[in-house]
Write a protein that holds these residues in place. Structure first.
Motif, PDB file in Angstrom:
ATOM      1  N   LEU A   1      41.417  46.967  26.990  1.00 31.34           N
ATOM      2  CA  LEU A   1      40.111  47.494  27.374  1.00 31.34           C
ATOM      3  C   LEU A   1      40.264  48.174  28.730  1.00 31.34           C
ATOM      4  O   LEU A   1      41.255  47.945  29.431  1.00 31.34           O
ATOM      5  CB  LEU A   1      39.072  46.364  27.465  1.00 31.34           C
ATOM      6  N   PRO A   2      39.324  48.992  29.123  1.00 33.35           N
ATOM      7  CA  PRO A   2      39.392  49.527  30.487  1.00 33.35           C
ATOM      8  C   PRO A   2      39.506  48.376  31.497  1.00 33.35           C
ATOM      9  O   PRO A   2      38.778  47.386  31.417  1.00 33.35           O
ATOM     10  CB  PRO A   2      38.077  50.284  30.635  1.00 33.35           C
ATOM     11  N   ARG A   3      40.445  48.511  32.391  1.00 34.37           N
ATOM     12  CA  ARG A   3      40.693  47.531  33.458  1.00 34.37           C
ATOM     13  C   ARG A   3      41.187  46.173  32.934  1.00 34.37           C
ATOM     14  O   ARG A   3      41.113  45.163  33.619  1.00 34.37           O
ATOM     15  CB  ARG A   3      39.426  47.316  34.318  1.00 34.37           C
ATOM     16  N   SER A   4      41.728  46.159  31.722  1.00 39.36           N
ATOM     17  CA  SER A   4      42.212  44.889  31.163  1.00 39.36           C
ATOM     18  C   SER A   4      43.528  45.132  30.400  1.00 39.36           C
ATOM     19  O   SER A   4      43.549  45.933  29.459  1.00 39.36           O
ATOM     20  CB  SER A   4      41.175  44.280  30.225  1.00 39.36           C
ATOM     21  N   ARG A   5      44.589  44.474  30.866  1.00 34.10           N
ATOM     22  CA  ARG A   5      45.919  44.654  30.255  1.00 34.10           C
ATOM     23  C   ARG A   5      46.412  43.314  29.698  1.00 34.10           C
ATOM     24  O   ARG A   5      46.333  42.279  30.361  1.00 34.10           O
ATOM     25  CB  ARG A   5      46.906  45.174  31.290  1.00 34.10           C
TER      26      ARG A   5
ATOM     27  N   LEU B   1      53.299  33.589  24.355  1.00 33.03           N
ATOM     28  CA  LEU B   1      52.684  33.366  25.669  1.00 33.03           C
ATOM     29  C   LEU B   1      51.915  34.629  26.052  1.00 33.03           C
ATOM     30  O   LEU B   1      52.511  35.683  26.281  1.00 33.03           O
ATOM     31  CB  LEU B   1      53.756  33.046  26.710  1.00 33.03           C
ATOM     32  N   MET B   2      50.584  34.527  26.139  1.00 30.46           N
ATOM     33  CA  MET B   2      49.720  35.688  26.398  1.00 30.46           C
ATOM     34  C   MET B   2      49.112  35.603  27.798  1.00 30.46           C
ATOM     35  O   MET B   2      48.723  34.524  28.244  1.00 30.46           O
ATOM     36  CB  MET B   2      48.591  35.763  25.370  1.00 30.46           C
ATOM     37  N   VAL B   3      49.064  36.744  28.445  1.00 25.02           N
ATOM     38  CA  VAL B   3      48.432  36.838  29.764  1.00 25.02           C
ATOM     39  C   VAL B   3      47.561  38.091  29.785  1.00 25.02           C
ATOM     40  O   VAL B   3      48.049  39.203  29.535  1.00 25.02           O
ATOM     41  CB  VAL B   3      49.474  36.918  30.906  1.00 25.02           C
ATOM     42  N   ARG B   4      46.256  37.894  30.070  1.00 24.53           N
ATOM     43  CA  ARG B   4      45.331  39.035  30.185  1.00 24.53           C
ATOM     44  C   ARG B   4      45.009  39.238  31.659  1.00 24.53           C
ATOM     45  O   ARG B   4      44.547  38.319  32.346  1.00 24.53           O
ATOM     46  CB  ARG B   4      44.064  38.768  29.381  1.00 24.53           C
ATOM     47  N   THR B   5      45.299  40.448  32.163  1.00 22.36           N
ATOM     48  CA  THR B   5      45.210  40.741  33.591  1.00 22.36           C
ATOM     49  C   THR B   5      44.163  41.813  33.867  1.00 22.36           C
ATOM     50  O   THR B   5      44.071  42.804  33.125  1.00 22.36           O
ATOM     51  CB  THR B   5      46.581  41.225  34.126  1.00 22.36           C
ATOM     52  N   ASN B   6      43.402  41.623  34.940  1.00 22.08           N
ATOM     53  CA  ASN B   6      42.477  42.645  35.425  1.00 22.08           C
ATOM     54  C   ASN B   6      43.288  43.652  36.231  1.00 22.08           C
ATOM     55  O   ASN B   6      43.872  43.318  37.261  1.00 22.08           O
ATOM     56  CB  ASN B   6      41.394  42.004  36.288  1.00 22.08           C
TER      57      ASN B   6
ATOM     58  N   ASP C   1      42.956  37.066  34.125  1.00 18.50           N
ATOM     59  CA  ASP C   1      41.692  36.575  33.565  1.00 18.50           C
ATOM     60  C   ASP C   1      41.942  35.360  32.671  1.00 18.50           C
ATOM     61  O   ASP C   1      41.202  34.382  32.726  1.00 18.50           O
ATOM     62  CB  ASP C   1      40.998  37.677  32.769  1.00 18.50           C
ATOM     63  N   PHE C   2      42.984  35.462  31.873  1.00 19.46           N
ATOM     64  CA  PHE C   2      43.376  34.354  31.002  1.00 19.46           C
ATOM     65  C   PHE C   2      44.905  34.299  30.971  1.00 19.46           C
ATOM     66  O   PHE C   2      45.562  35.343  30.880  1.00 19.46           O
ATOM     67  CB  PHE C   2      42.840  34.532  29.576  1.00 19.46           C
TER      68      PHE C   2
END
Length: 357
Positions: free
Chosen positions: A198-202, A246-251, A258-259
């Motif tokens: 998403l925008p601003r979310s990787r 292993l998942m990482v969601r970054t702003n 974020d998670f």
């Protein structure tokens, strides 16, 4: 001294004398066989040939060292060759090569008839059992892209990962230089991905598999010396045992997570049986009764690892928290393995002049 004590002492002394006599007899027997071999070698030099095979018969069954037994075989074969008893010479050459598959005559010293007889036999490893340990590099290939956002604007980028593998193999001789190989390897493999969900979310992921890889290949051996290159081609079935992601969601504005974790079990979302095409090269070095080998191969994935019917399962965790939706993807693998193969040999008389050459 009581009679019982005296009787016990006599028994111990008798046992000691028996052991001493037995220990002395064995070296004498070996010495006797060694002497007999020297006598028969002298007899051969003098041209007295007929008594040699019978004189060495008992020592060939037991009494010679390994070196002496090889000398005994050579002497008996030479005797039968010069007595013009070719069939008996062939039988003893067959016995010699079964006893010592690595045997090679001395071409500078041995008679030409002896060398020709040796060259009329093939000694081939008809079945070999091996073990190996190595490393592999796994890369994912995108087939169809799916995303919570616009997948065309933010395609998933995959990166390869390095892990290790170990296992065992069996090679069975089909015809000269051509073998069928059946192998079983435990594979640990990993790969990672990055997606702007998403925008601003990787979203970054690191997926790790444990699998059993079962290749069946045809192997063609090149050359006849101690160092033998080979080629292989075939197919492999892959049994997936587990898959963790292993998942990482970054702003992307704040670089804050974020998670993040723990690892998500992806086994319900993965096809358990997958197919590969296999191609490879390797080199084997003769060592003892087997081969030390270095094997390199490429496994081209033919299957979609994503289970299509489970793409949108576990909506709450995978999709809502991380923005993760499975792509359709396959896996390719580069593998390098070092190991050792122990061989059982077949001694066979060559049928044609072309085979001998």
């Amino acid at each position: 001294m009581s009679p019982s004590t005296l009787k016990r002492a006599i028994s111990i002394i008798a046992l000691f004398l028996y052991i001493a006599a037995w220990a002395q007899d064995e070296p004498q027997e070996k010495s006797s066989c060694s002497q007999k071999l020297k006598e028969m070698q002298k007899s051969y030099e003098l041209g007295v040939l007929s008594p040699i095979p019978e004189a060495l018969k008992d020592c060939m069954s037991g009494g010679f060292t390994k070196t002496e037994k090889l000398q005994g075989y050579r002497l008996i074969i030479l005797t039968y060759l010069f007595l013009d008893e070719t069939k008996k010479a062939e039988q003893y050459m067959n016995d010699l090569l079964n006893y010592e598959p690595d045997y090679v005559p001395n071409k500078a010293l041995d008679p030409i008839e002896y060398i020709r007889l040796f060259d009329s036999f093939n000694v081939l490893p008809f079945i070999s059992f091996g073990v190996g340990l190595g490393a592999n590099q796994t890369s994912a290939k995108l087939v169809n892209s799916y995303s919570v956002g616009n997948s065309d604007n933010s395609p998933t980028k995959y990166e390869s990962g390095i892990n290790f593998n170990f296992g065992a193999s069996v090679d069975l001789l089909l015809v000269k230089k051509l073998y069928i190989s059946a192998e079983g390897y435990v594979f640990l493999r990993s790969f990672s991905s990055t997606t702007d969900v998403l925008p601003r979310s990787r979203l970054t992921t690191e997926e790790t598999h444990t699998a059993i890889n079962l290749p069946v290949t045809i192997k063609y051996v090149i050359g006849t010396g101690k160092l033998k290159p080979y080629l292989r081609a075939g197919v492999a079935t892959d049994l997936l045992l587990s898959s963790q992601n292993l998942m990482v969601r970054t702003n992307t504005n704040t670089n804050q997570n974020d998670f993040a974790g723990p690892s998500v079990d992806m086994s319900p979302n993965r096809n358990n049986i997958n197919l590969y095409l296999v191609g490879g090269v390797g080199i084997a070095y003769k060592l003892g009764y087997g081969y030390l080998f270095l094997d390199g191969r490429y496994l081209y994935g033919m299957s979609n690892f994503a289970k299509v019917g489970e793409r949108y399962s576990d909506f709450e965790e995978k999709i809502t928290q991380y923005g993760y939706i499975d792509n359709d993807f396959g896996l390719n693998n580069i593998q390098a393995t070092i190991g050792y193969m122990m061989s059982l040999y077949k001694v066979k008389k060559k049928k044609s002049k072309q085979d001998i050459e």
